[in-house]
Design a protein around this motif. Structure first.
Motif, PDB file in Angstrom:
ATOM      1  N   ASP A  12       4.185  -7.341 -17.527  1.00  0.00           N
ATOM      2  CA  ASP A  12       3.089  -7.851 -18.347  1.00  0.00           C
ATOM      3  C   ASP A  12       1.814  -7.808 -17.516  1.00  0.00           C
ATOM      4  O   ASP A  12       1.854  -7.844 -16.290  1.00  0.00           O
ATOM      5  N   PHE A  13       0.714  -7.699 -18.175  1.00  0.00           N
ATOM      6  CA  PHE A  13      -0.582  -7.685 -17.502  1.00  0.00           C
ATOM      7  C   PHE A  13      -1.602  -8.290 -18.441  1.00  0.00           C
ATOM      8  O   PHE A  13      -1.391  -8.353 -19.653  1.00  0.00           O
ATOM      9  N   THR A  14      -2.689  -8.730 -17.873  1.00  0.00           N
ATOM     10  CA  THR A  14      -3.831  -9.199 -18.644  1.00  0.00           C
ATOM     11  C   THR A  14      -5.063  -8.593 -17.999  1.00  0.00           C
ATOM     12  O   THR A  14      -5.195  -8.604 -16.772  1.00  0.00           O
ATOM     13  N   GLY A  15      -5.925  -8.032 -18.822  1.00  0.00           N
ATOM     14  CA  GLY A  15      -7.152  -7.427 -18.311  1.00  0.00           C
ATOM     15  C   GLY A  15      -8.254  -7.542 -19.338  1.00  0.00           C
ATOM     16  O   GLY A  15      -8.040  -8.036 -20.451  1.00  0.00           O
ATOM     17  N   THR A  16      -9.427  -7.055 -18.965  1.00  0.00           N
ATOM     18  CA  THR A  16     -10.590  -7.093 -19.843  1.00  0.00           C
ATOM     19  C   THR A  16     -10.891  -5.687 -20.325  1.00  0.00           C
ATOM     20  O   THR A  16     -10.955  -4.750 -19.521  1.00  0.00           O
ATOM     21  N   ASP A  17     -11.071  -5.552 -21.651  1.00  0.00           N
ATOM     22  CA  ASP A  17     -11.358  -4.225 -22.203  1.00  0.00           C
ATOM     23  C   ASP A  17     -12.872  -3.967 -22.239  1.00  0.00           C
ATOM     24  O   ASP A  17     -13.671  -4.795 -21.788  1.00  0.00           O
ATOM     25  N   ASN A  21     -13.077  -8.220 -24.274  1.00  0.00           N
ATOM     26  CA  ASN A  21     -11.918  -8.946 -24.795  1.00  0.00           C
ATOM     27  C   ASN A  21     -10.798  -8.992 -23.761  1.00  0.00           C
ATOM     28  O   ASN A  21     -10.604  -8.036 -23.016  1.00  0.00           O
ATOM     29  N   THR A  22     -10.065 -10.090 -23.757  1.00  0.00           N
ATOM     30  CA  THR A  22      -8.891 -10.201 -22.904  1.00  0.00           C
ATOM     31  C   THR A  22      -7.726  -9.561 -23.636  1.00  0.00           C
ATOM     32  O   THR A  22      -7.466  -9.888 -24.798  1.00  0.00           O
ATOM     33  N   VAL A  23      -7.056  -8.631 -22.967  1.00  0.00           N
ATOM     34  CA  VAL A  23      -5.934  -7.909 -23.560  1.00  0.00           C
ATOM     35  C   VAL A  23      -4.720  -8.095 -22.648  1.00  0.00           C
ATOM     36  O   VAL A  23      -4.812  -7.894 -21.443  1.00  0.00           O
ATOM     37  N   SER A  24      -3.596  -8.502 -23.261  1.00  0.00           N
ATOM     38  CA  SER A  24      -2.340  -8.645 -22.523  1.00  0.00           C
ATOM     39  C   SER A  24      -1.278  -7.790 -23.188  1.00  0.00           C
ATOM     40  O   SER A  24      -1.292  -7.639 -24.414  1.00  0.00           O
ATOM     41  N   LEU A  25      -0.361  -7.278 -22.404  1.00  0.00           N
ATOM     42  CA  LEU A  25       0.723  -6.485 -22.986  1.00  0.00           C
ATOM     43  C   LEU A  25       1.524  -7.334 -23.958  1.00  0.00           C
ATOM     44  O   LEU A  25       1.938  -6.858 -25.015  1.00  0.00           O
ATOM     45  N   LYS A  26       1.710  -8.611 -23.651  1.00  0.00           N
ATOM     46  CA  LYS A  26       2.513  -9.472 -24.537  1.00  0.00           C
ATOM     47  C   LYS A  26       1.903  -9.598 -25.935  1.00  0.00           C
ATOM     48  O   LYS A  26       2.599  -9.898 -26.891  1.00  0.00           O
ATOM     49  N   ASP A  27       0.594  -9.327 -26.066  1.00  0.00           N
ATOM     50  CA  ASP A  27      -0.062  -9.353 -27.383  1.00  0.00           C
ATOM     51  C   ASP A  27       0.512  -8.276 -28.309  1.00  0.00           C
ATOM     52  O   ASP A  27       0.330  -8.339 -29.518  1.00  0.00           O
ATOM     53  N   PHE A  28       1.169  -7.271 -27.726  1.00  0.00           N
ATOM     54  CA  PHE A  28       1.659  -6.122 -28.486  1.00  0.00           C
ATOM     55  C   PHE A  28       3.169  -6.183 -28.735  1.00  0.00           C
ATOM     56  O   PHE A  28       3.742  -5.230 -29.228  1.00  0.00           O
ATOM     57  N   LYS A  29       3.791  -7.309 -28.375  1.00  0.00           N
ATOM     58  CA  LYS A  29       5.235  -7.440 -28.601  1.00  0.00           C
ATOM     59  C   LYS A  29       5.523  -7.237 -30.079  1.00  0.00           C
ATOM     60  O   LYS A  29       4.786  -7.697 -30.935  1.00  0.00           O
ATOM     61  N   GLY A  30       6.560  -6.473 -30.379  1.00  0.00           N
ATOM     62  CA  GLY A  30       6.888  -6.150 -31.759  1.00  0.00           C
ATOM     63  C   GLY A  30       6.322  -4.805 -32.187  1.00  0.00           C
ATOM     64  O   GLY A  30       6.614  -4.327 -33.277  1.00  0.00           O
ATOM     65  N   SER A  31       5.511  -4.196 -31.317  1.00  0.00           N
ATOM     66  CA  SER A  31       4.944  -2.871 -31.588  1.00  0.00           C
ATOM     67  C   SER A  31       5.350  -1.906 -30.485  1.00  0.00           C
ATOM     68  O   SER A  31       5.596  -2.310 -29.361  1.00  0.00           O
ATOM     69  N   LYS A  32       5.387  -0.640 -30.840  1.00  0.00           N
ATOM     70  CA  LYS A  32       5.554   0.400 -29.837  1.00  0.00           C
ATOM     71  C   LYS A  32       4.179   0.645 -29.222  1.00  0.00           C
ATOM     72  O   LYS A  32       3.184   0.705 -29.948  1.00  0.00           O
ATOM     73  N   VAL A  33       4.149   0.792 -27.899  1.00  0.00           N
ATOM     74  CA  VAL A  33       2.879   0.931 -27.192  1.00  0.00           C
ATOM     75  C   VAL A  33       2.847   2.221 -26.380  1.00  0.00           C
ATOM     76  O   VAL A  33       3.819   2.562 -25.698  1.00  0.00           O
ATOM     77  N   VAL A  34       1.718   2.918 -26.477  1.00  0.00           N
ATOM     78  CA  VAL A  34       1.419   4.059 -25.620  1.00  0.00           C
ATOM     79  C   VAL A  34       0.445   3.513 -24.580  1.00  0.00           C
ATOM     80  O   VAL A  34      -0.726   3.272 -24.884  1.00  0.00           O
ATOM     81  N   LEU A  35       0.959   3.248 -23.380  1.00  0.00           N
ATOM     82  CA  LEU A  35       0.144   2.705 -22.296  1.00  0.00           C
ATOM     83  C   LEU A  35      -0.160   3.845 -21.342  1.00  0.00           C
ATOM     84  O   LEU A  35       0.738   4.345 -20.670  1.00  0.00           O
ATOM     85  N   LEU A  91      -9.705  -0.034 -23.674  1.00  0.00           N
ATOM     86  CA  LEU A  91      -9.685   0.565 -22.343  1.00  0.00           C
ATOM     87  C   LEU A  91      -9.827  -0.600 -21.366  1.00  0.00           C
ATOM     88  O   LEU A  91     -10.869  -1.262 -21.331  1.00  0.00           O
ATOM     89  N   ILE A  92      -8.788  -0.850 -20.607  1.00  0.00           N
ATOM     90  CA  ILE A  92      -8.787  -1.998 -19.706  1.00  0.00           C
ATOM     91  C   ILE A  92      -9.334  -1.611 -18.342  1.00  0.00           C
ATOM     92  O   ILE A  92      -8.934  -0.600 -17.760  1.00  0.00           O
ATOM     93  N   ALA A  93     -10.246  -2.443 -17.848  1.00  0.00           N
ATOM     94  CA  ALA A  93     -10.835  -2.254 -16.520  1.00  0.00           C
ATOM     95  C   ALA A  93      -9.928  -2.935 -15.500  1.00  0.00           C
ATOM     96  O   ALA A  93      -9.692  -4.139 -15.567  1.00  0.00           O
ATOM     97  N   ASP A  94      -9.414  -2.157 -14.568  1.00  0.00           N
ATOM     98  CA  ASP A  94      -8.524  -2.674 -13.514  1.00  0.00           C
ATOM     99  C   ASP A  94      -9.185  -2.459 -12.160  1.00  0.00           C
ATOM    100  O   ASP A  94      -8.633  -1.804 -11.280  1.00  0.00           O
ATOM    101  N   GLU A  95     -10.374  -3.019 -12.016  1.00  0.00           N
ATOM    102  CA  GLU A  95     -11.156  -2.793 -10.803  1.00  0.00           C
ATOM    103  C   GLU A  95     -10.469  -3.301  -9.539  1.00  0.00           C
ATOM    104  O   GLU A  95     -10.661  -2.732  -8.464  1.00  0.00           O
ATOM    105  N   ASP A  96      -9.677  -4.358  -9.658  1.00  0.00           N
ATOM    106  CA  ASP A  96      -8.986  -4.880  -8.469  1.00  0.00           C
ATOM    107  C   ASP A  96      -7.644  -4.175  -8.225  1.00  0.00           C
ATOM    108  O   ASP A  96      -6.913  -4.511  -7.296  1.00  0.00           O
ATOM    109  N   LYS A  97      -7.339  -3.200  -9.067  1.00  0.00           N
ATOM    110  CA  LYS A  97      -6.154  -2.335  -8.924  1.00  0.00           C
ATOM    111  C   LYS A  97      -4.817  -3.076  -9.037  1.00  0.00           C
ATOM    112  O   LYS A  97      -3.786  -2.555  -8.655  1.00  0.00           O
TER     113      LYS A  97
END
Length: 154
Positions: A12-17, A21-35, A91-97
């Protein structure tokens, strides 16, 4: 090669798009995701990949697939990229990697004979339960959607 294996739980992750907006993988539970992880906004391969997903976005949604892009670029850079190409997905910004390292897609790369650290283009297909269904280690930037449909068998 991605550190996350097929059949394992997607971290799971949480980031800013690009819209703040704050976006977490858990927000998509129940859906198929192309990450999909990509190296840099507004570069030829990354643009081709994003635009292929954009151009096929309605088909992806009809098949029940959600799309999330992640790179180490800033929110501001993502916003410019999204605006320029009218990208309809977060599009999530992962500046801290943290996310790229969590997924094992940040490492040594060679470009034009020079070695540097960067994001290794990788797409993870995540099922409704949050498990990694398929890892596309060599995404075809111009045919990403076709690869995704083929992998899911749809």
């Amino acid at each position: 090669m991605a550190a996350i294996k097929e059949g394992s739980k997607a971290p799971d992750f949480t980031g800013t798009d690009q819209n703040g907006n704050t976006v977490s993988l858990k927000d998509f539970k129940g859906s198929k995701v192309v990450l999909y992880f990509y190296p840099k906004d507004d570069t030829p391969g990354c643009t081709a990949q994003a635009c292929n997903l954009r151009d096929n976005y309605s088909h992806l949604l009809k098949k029940g697939l959600k799309v999330i892009g992640i790179s180490t670029d800033s929110v501001k850079s993502h916003k410019k990229f999204e605006t320029k190409y009218e990208l309809p997905f977060p599009l999530i910004a992962d500046e801290d990697k943290q996310i790229v390292e969590q997924y094992g897609v940040y490492g040594e790369k060679t470009f034009m004979g020079k070695t540097h650290m960067g994001t290794i283009r990788t797409t993870f297909l995540i099922d409704e339960e949050g498990n990694v269904f398929k890892v596309l280690d060599k995404p075809d930037t111009k045919n990403q959607t076709e690869q995704v449909f083929e992998a899911w068998g749809i």
